[in-house]
Design a protein around this motif. Sequence first.
Motif, short mmCIF file in Angstrom:
data_model
loop_
_atom_site.label_atom_id
_atom_site.label_comp_id
_atom_site.label_asym_id
_atom_site.label_seq_id
_atom_site.Cartn_x
_atom_site.Cartn_y
_atom_site.Cartn_z
N GLY A 78 4.58 32.27 -29.93
CA GLY A 78 4.53 31.77 -28.66
C GLY A 78 4.74 33.07 -27.63
O GLY A 78 4.96 34.46 -28.11
N ILE A 79 4.08 33.03 -26.52
CA ILE A 79 4.21 34.28 -25.50
C ILE A 79 5.34 34.29 -24.69
O ILE A 79 5.41 33.17 -24.21
N LEU A 80 6.03 35.21 -24.68
CA LEU A 80 7.29 35.21 -23.87
C LEU A 80 6.98 36.02 -22.42
O LEU A 80 6.71 36.88 -22.71
N CYS A 81 7.34 35.24 -21.62
CA CYS A 81 7.13 35.78 -20.30
C CYS A 81 8.51 36.27 -19.58
O CYS A 81 9.16 35.02 -19.56
N ILE A 82 9.09 37.20 -19.07
CA ILE A 82 10.36 37.30 -18.70
C ILE A 82 10.21 37.87 -17.12
O ILE A 82 9.71 38.74 -16.80
N SER A 83 10.92 36.79 -16.61
CA SER A 83 10.93 36.95 -15.21
C SER A 83 12.55 37.37 -14.66
O SER A 83 12.73 37.83 -13.72
N THR A 84 13.41 37.22 -15.62
CA THR A 84 14.99 37.52 -15.28
C THR A 84 15.17 39.05 -15.20
O THR A 84 14.85 40.03 -15.81
N ARG A 131 2.66 40.02 -27.10
CA ARG A 131 3.02 38.56 -26.79
C ARG A 131 4.70 38.67 -26.01
O ARG A 131 5.24 37.72 -25.82
N VAL A 132 4.82 39.88 -25.45
CA VAL A 132 5.98 40.36 -24.89
C VAL A 132 5.72 40.69 -23.43
O VAL A 132 5.23 41.76 -23.39
N LEU A 133 5.72 39.97 -22.29
CA LEU A 133 5.39 40.42 -20.85
C LEU A 133 6.54 40.16 -20.07
O LEU A 133 7.18 39.22 -19.97
N GLY A 134 6.85 41.33 -19.22
CA GLY A 134 7.65 41.21 -18.01
C GLY A 134 6.79 40.93 -16.84
O GLY A 134 5.71 41.66 -16.43
N ILE A 135 7.26 39.83 -16.03
CA ILE A 135 6.40 39.55 -14.94
C ILE A 135 6.70 40.43 -13.79
O ILE A 135 7.57 40.60 -13.25
N PHE A 139 4.92 44.29 -17.13
CA PHE A 139 5.70 45.34 -17.74
C PHE A 139 5.59 45.11 -19.22
O PHE A 139 6.03 44.16 -19.65
N VAL A 140 4.77 46.16 -19.88
CA VAL A 140 4.57 45.59 -21.18
C VAL A 140 4.56 47.03 -22.12
O VAL A 140 4.76 48.04 -21.47
N ARG A 141 4.53 46.97 -23.48
CA ARG A 141 4.65 48.11 -24.43
C ARG A 141 3.25 48.70 -24.21
O ARG A 141 2.12 48.10 -24.33
N GLN A 142 3.20 49.98 -24.20
CA GLN A 142 2.06 50.90 -23.95
C GLN A 142 1.78 51.40 -25.34
O GLN A 142 2.54 52.12 -25.99
N LEU A 143 0.29 50.96 -25.63
CA LEU A 143 -0.04 51.60 -27.00
C LEU A 143 -1.00 52.55 -26.94
O LEU A 143 -1.51 53.04 -27.92
N GLY A 144 -1.56 52.95 -25.88
CA GLY A 144 -2.62 53.89 -25.46
C GLY A 144 -2.16 55.21 -25.31
O GLY A 144 -1.10 55.86 -25.62
N HIS A 145 -3.04 56.02 -24.41
CA HIS A 145 -2.50 57.54 -24.18
C HIS A 145 -1.25 57.34 -23.15
O HIS A 145 -0.24 58.47 -23.24
N ILE A 146 -0.92 56.18 -22.49
CA ILE A 146 0.12 56.12 -21.70
C ILE A 146 1.59 56.24 -22.31
O ILE A 146 2.68 56.61 -21.82
N GLU A 147 1.52 55.85 -23.68
CA GLU A 147 2.65 55.70 -24.34
C GLU A 147 3.30 57.31 -24.40
O GLU A 147 4.86 57.41 -24.51
N SER A 148 2.67 58.32 -24.46
CA SER A 148 3.06 59.55 -24.38
C SER A 148 3.96 59.94 -23.12
O SER A 148 4.83 60.76 -23.39
N PHE A 149 3.72 59.29 -22.09
CA PHE A 149 4.34 59.27 -20.85
C PHE A 149 5.63 58.46 -20.68
O PHE A 149 6.93 58.77 -20.77
N LEU A 150 5.45 57.25 -20.94
CA LEU A 150 6.44 55.93 -21.18
C LEU A 150 6.16 54.93 -22.23
O LEU A 150 4.88 54.58 -22.16
N PRO A 151 6.88 54.65 -23.29
CA PRO A 151 6.45 53.70 -24.09
C PRO A 151 6.42 52.11 -23.47
O PRO A 151 5.55 51.43 -24.13
N TYR A 152 7.21 52.05 -22.35
CA TYR A 152 6.91 50.87 -21.81
C TYR A 152 6.82 51.04 -20.12
O TYR A 152 7.53 51.87 -19.64
N MET A 153 5.97 50.30 -19.61
CA MET A 153 5.74 50.73 -18.27
C MET A 153 4.74 49.31 -17.78
O MET A 153 4.01 48.67 -18.27
N GLY A 154 5.01 49.10 -16.41
CA GLY A 154 3.97 48.08 -15.70
C GLY A 154 2.77 48.53 -15.46
O GLY A 154 2.41 49.75 -15.00
#
Length: 400
Positions: free
Chosen positions: A145-151, A175-179, A289-304
């Motif tokens: 399931g895809i988890l969408c977090i609004s809280t 499958r984990v997304l912050g709205i 707001f999701v997990r960053q797996l590309g070159h942005i990961e070196s800046f922040l592992p999670y970001m919008g």
Amino acid sequence: MNLTKFSVLKTIASPRFVPCRNSAYCPEPDKVPTVVSIIGGHTGEGQLTALLLKQSKLVDEIRLYSGLINTCGTAFDLSHIDTNPVVKSYFGQALLKDAISGAHVVLVCGGHPTKPCKSQADLFEENADYVRNIAIYLGEFNPKGILCISTPPVSALVPMVSAELKKEPVYDPRRVLGIMTMGVIRSNTIAGRYINRNPADVAVPVIGGMCRRTLVPIFSQIKPTANLEKALQILLHDKVCSAEDEAVDLKYIENTGSCFVSNAFACARFVTSVLKGLKGRRDVVECAFVRQLGHIESFLPYMGSVVKLGRSGIDSTHMPRINDLECDYLQKAYPFLKRHIEMGEAYIVGDFPKECLINPRLSGYCQFVTKKAVTQIGDFKLNLETPNKQEEKKCIDIIT
């Protein structure tokens, strides 16, 4: 490309296809109903989201779950609407498994809302167990399931949920997304008014986080293209970032709860986009707001960032081009985002950073909203119950 023709050829090539002379007796392939579970269905945000999704042709079943208040009446009320989706109600911890199992999208809304002078650390402390409980059940009974977090706060809860799911071999960052759609629609509306455009025709990407200190609208990439002066970009940025605080204050004055109406619209739009991606649309783009797996990961592992949605949730993440001003805003947001991420992950794995153990409080006078007993109209007053008894008109900012 003729998609209808392609689907017919695919069916013919399938080993499940049984040739039949009389088409009236040919078995139709089993259709798996599209299910959306709304956790927090008793809240205003959950009910309005369900109302909007009840009108969607992409949904076959809506599940309302609440661990506090029975939602049978709300579900029965919604079921009177003459549209296709079936509405079901689930109440209590014992039925959380049934509410989540088999759902394509699990939307987590509700929890403790944002209030005047409440820090992100306070919100996280109040909502962490609520969201973590959902993540545990999702990982156990519905890992696809895809988890969408609004809280709120999304920037701390998404890393927390990811850390919880990493305990099991079922974690999938797609499958984990912050709205973050609420920030997008605010930016579209405010920018549209200033450039004399219909907000429905305006598109402003949003990156960073969702609170006042971390939200970064990218007005330099506004669509349709508009050459906005630096002074106007600063003005628009300030208005977008302070919009939630202003709305929360006004709602508190009215004593009508949190800002759930526009949040419900944002949740319904985001869930609809996720469903379009699940059904094969390739042009579905949102900000999340999701997990960053590309070159942005070196800046922040999670970001919008801007995400392209597909059959597995997130197909790809993208960062829009930013100008010097937006780069400066993102650099200012960095320490707060980093603290939120560390706070969320440490809640699961332990070993809190020292700064995360400190829950900052107001040390002086805080401007807060009170309600008059007779007129029901609020006014701003100063809290005079502090030890030093000195007037201070400015509300002290909390480092969130």
